[in-house]
Design an enzyme around this catalytic site. Structure first.
Site, PDB file in Angstrom:
ATOM      1  N   CYS A 110       0.819  -1.230   0.000  1.00  0.00           N
ATOM      2  CA  CYS A 110       0.000   0.000   0.000  1.00  0.00           C
ATOM      3  C   CYS A 110       0.848   1.273   0.000  1.00  0.00           C
ATOM      4  CB  CYS A 110      -0.931   0.018   1.210  1.00  0.00           C
ATOM      5  SG  CYS A 110      -1.954  -1.434   1.336  1.00  0.00           S
ATOM      6  N   HIS A 250      -3.687   6.971   3.091  1.00  0.00           N
ATOM      7  CA  HIS A 250      -4.049   5.701   2.454  1.00  0.00           C
ATOM      8  C   HIS A 250      -5.458   5.326   2.901  1.00  0.00           C
ATOM      9  CE1 HIS A 250      -4.246   1.632   1.218  1.00  0.00           C
ATOM     10  NE2 HIS A 250      -4.028   1.117   2.412  1.00  0.00           N
ATOM     11  N   ASN A 280     -10.336  -0.546  -0.202  1.00  0.00           N
ATOM     12  CA  ASN A 280      -8.884  -0.398  -0.069  1.00  0.00           C
ATOM     13  C   ASN A 280      -8.238  -0.845  -1.387  1.00  0.00           C
ATOM     14  OD1 ASN A 280      -6.164  -0.647   0.501  1.00  0.00           O
ATOM     15  ND2 ASN A 280      -6.452  -1.746   2.441  1.00  0.00           N
TER      16      ASN A 280
END
Ligand code: UT7
Length: 323
Positions: A110, A250, A280
């Site tokens: 990520c 994020h 996500n």
């Protein structure tokens, strides 16, 4: 400096209430309450990581007024490449026809786009390159376990692209901070199917080549690390939280985002959130959010944006940018 941004997502929108129809014991209320996610985009049969990267890159290049021939470097942050060999970035290079560009991937889950931006900036400062395409992209739907309700409800597919050009001192990255901790790798990984445990019928049957996560532990580490990374970036930039016009974290879980913003002392009105519509998307989440923030007029000349990321590895980091 960021000269242009763009994103692309698969057409198919998968809503929370559709999980029941594929036999997952979950519901919209649980997912929304625990994560803030309402829906995510999921790739169909004809879509690939390269196809969404290419669309996102074309959008960013159009916004920056840059042609493929002008790209000196392509960096792709991803943990779901179309092929394990070669890299996603060379597939993108070929699709764009960016024949001058050197291309490589960043394996930081990520945090991939954030790491990629910092590598791009360092290469520009060293005088090696002028124009860089940094992409964060994932087709997580192809590597999650669709029988595991702990993970399959969380993730989505997408690509975010950014064109970066050498900046003057007043604009561009004011501070950057990157960290990693491989001792915690087992908390979020794909345990088997790599070189240590090459794919077998048994691995395939048990699904141990797919994403596995200990969610609660990851949650705690994400909040702690992202909060610390915000403090570090502000210190390095010699700024206080009130100087930040927009925080783009994020997008893993709205509760992680709220806890990070609270710690950083940034009010939620100054925090960009789109996890509700995309889930996500790992490395793609920040560059997709940045492109949407620009389109909504929330990032203009002079706006100071703080980015903060956290992902498998663990990897994490932060960056303060003056646009
Ligand atoms: O991208 C960076 C890396 N990823 C992250 O940052 C994600 C970090 N983790 C999280 O976002 C959260 O930990 C989750 C959303 C994954 C889980 O939320 P939580 O509040 O930490 O829940 P939990 O793990 O404590 O689980 C609570 C309960 C469990 O049941 P029991 O053991 O209490 O009976 C789970 O089995 O919720 C159950 N559960 C579900 N129930 C309905 C887990 N997944 C689901 C589901 N639907 N999809």
């Amino acid at each position: 400096m960021v000269a242009g941004t763009g994103y692309a997502v698969p057409k198919r929108v998968f809503r929370n209430d559709e999980f029941a129809s594929i036999g997952i014991d979950t519901d919209d209320a649980w997912i929304r309450e625990r994560t803030g996610i309402r829906e995510r985009h999921i790739a169909g049969p004809g879509e690939t990581l390269t196809s969404i990267c290419t669309e996102a890159a074309h959008n960013a290049m159009a916004a920056a007024g840059v042609s493929a021939a002008e790209l000196d470097m392509i960096i792709v942050g991803t943990c779901s490449p179309d092929r394990l060999l070669p890299s996603a970035s060379v597939e993108l290079q070929a699709a764009l026809g960016a024949s001058r560009a050197v291309a490589f991937d960043v394996g930081a889950a990520c945090s991939g786009w954030l790491y990629g931006m910092q590598v791009a900036e360092a290469m520009m400062a060293a005088g090696s390159v002028e124009t860089v395409l940094v992409v964060g992209a994932e087709l997580l739907s192809r590597i999650v376990n669709w029988k595991d309700r702990n993970t399959c409800v969380l993730f989505g597919d997408g690509a975010g692209a950014t064109i970066v050009k050498r900046s003057t001192k007043q604009r561009g990255i004011l501070a950057s901070y990157m960290r990693s901790d491989g001792t915690l790798a087992d908390l979020l990984d794909r345990p088997k199917g790599g070189a240590a445990y090459p794919m077998t019928a048994e691995i395939l049957a048990e699904g141990s080549h797919l994403v596995h996560m200990r969610g609660r532990e990851v949650f705690k580490n994400a909040v702690r690390s992202m909060a610390d990374a915000c403090d570090r970036a502000l210190d390095l930039a010699k700024l206080s939280s009130s100087d930040i016009d927009l925080l783009i974290p994020h997008q893993a879980n709205v509760r992680i985002i709220e806890a990070t913003a609270k710690h950083a002392n940034v009010p939620m009105e100054k925090v960009f959130v789109n996890v509700d519509r995309f889930g996500n998307t790992s490395a793609a989440s920040i560059p997709i959010a940045l492109d949407e923030a620009i389109a909504q007029g929330r990032v203009k000349d002079g706006t100071i944006v703080m980015f903060v990321a956290f992902g498998a590895g663990f990897t994490w980091g932060s960056m303060v940018v003056r646009f």
